[in-house]
Scaffold this motif. Structure first.
Motif, mmCIF file in Angstrom:
data_model
loop_
_atom_site.group_PDB
_atom_site.id
_atom_site.type_symbol
_atom_site.label_atom_id
_atom_site.label_comp_id
_atom_site.label_asym_id
_atom_site.label_seq_id
_atom_site.Cartn_x
_atom_site.Cartn_y
_atom_site.Cartn_z
ATOM 1 N N CYS A 17 26.774 -48.549 79.322
ATOM 2 C CA CYS A 17 26.660 -47.711 78.305
ATOM 3 C C CYS A 17 25.332 -47.707 77.777
ATOM 4 O O CYS A 17 24.649 -49.030 77.972
ATOM 5 C CB CYS A 17 27.322 -48.090 76.911
ATOM 6 N N ASP A 19 23.820 -47.871 74.976
ATOM 7 C CA ASP A 19 23.353 -48.576 73.893
ATOM 8 C C ASP A 19 22.303 -49.467 74.157
ATOM 9 O O ASP A 19 22.659 -50.641 75.031
ATOM 10 C CB ASP A 19 24.905 -49.105 73.449
ATOM 11 N N GLY A 44 28.380 -44.286 76.614
ATOM 12 C CA GLY A 44 29.738 -44.870 76.641
ATOM 13 C C GLY A 44 29.998 -45.705 77.967
ATOM 14 O O GLY A 44 30.973 -46.248 78.496
ATOM 15 N N HIS A 71 31.777 -51.474 76.091
ATOM 16 C CA HIS A 71 31.415 -52.517 75.080
ATOM 17 C C HIS A 71 32.151 -52.377 73.848
ATOM 18 O O HIS A 71 32.532 -50.992 73.329
ATOM 19 C CB HIS A 71 30.026 -52.786 74.800
ATOM 20 N N CYS A 74 31.241 -49.410 70.605
ATOM 21 C CA CYS A 74 30.847 -48.335 71.083
ATOM 22 C C CYS A 74 30.623 -47.072 70.201
ATOM 23 O O CYS A 74 31.628 -46.664 69.637
ATOM 24 C CB CYS A 74 31.241 -47.878 72.468
ATOM 25 N N GLY A 75 29.555 -46.594 70.308
ATOM 26 C CA GLY A 75 29.298 -44.904 69.680
ATOM 27 C C GLY A 75 30.374 -44.059 69.911
ATOM 28 O O GLY A 75 30.729 -43.341 69.100
#
Ligand SMILES: [Zn+2]
Length: 156
Positions: A17, A19, A44, A71, A74-75
């Motif tokens: 991801c 992130d 993602g 993870h 996650c958004g």
């Protein structure tokens, strides 16, 4: 004419991801100057988005292992495709048919579910070389613990 394959076949692609809390070099203790590891990131760490890049990497470098790293928190577990589509249609209403027909990688179940889905997707993809080892790993943002959730060999 000789096939222009440059790699040894020993390489690894790590799909994770975007992130900023997730740094795969740090998670796996990888020295970024060492060759043989290719990082692919997207929202993602979803396979549906990464398969084009993975197929290109396997054509020019022949990595035989794909690690999928999702993870916790996650958004894409918080924002789902319907909300993303609604927002995109506001920006580009003339593209609403394309937007509505697209997948944006939402994670509606658990991280274990999204990893199993992506390992199965890559295993079944005609664009992933047969025999490629695919491993799905879960990273816990709070504890830093990595857990293996699924694994498969492509093209079985
Ligand atoms: Zn994420």
């Amino acid at each position: 004419m000789a096939k222009a394959v440059r790699g040894s076949g020993a390489g690894v692609v790590i799909l994770s991801c975007s992130d900023p809390r997730l740094n795969p070099y740090q998670v796996f203790g990888i020295d970024p100057t060492i060759k043989g590891v290719s990082m692919v990131t997207n929202a993602g760490g979803r396979a549906v988005d990464a398969v084009r890049t993975i197929s290109v990497l396997q054509t020019i470098g022949n990595p035989r292992t794909i690690v999928v790293l999702h993870h916790t928190d996650c958004g894409l577990t918080h924002f789902h495709d319907a909300e993303i589509k609604e927002a995109l249609i506001k920006i580009a209403p003339e593209e609403s048919d394309t937007i509505n027909a697209s997948k944006y990688g939402e994670i509606v179940g658990s991280i274990e579910d999204s990893l199993k889905e992506d390992v199965a997707f890559l295993k079944a993809s005609p664009f992933v070389q047969p025999g490629t080892w695919i491993v799905g790993l879960k990273y816990d943002i709070k504890t830093g613990i990595v857990t293996k959730v699924d694994e498969a060999k492509a093209g079985n």
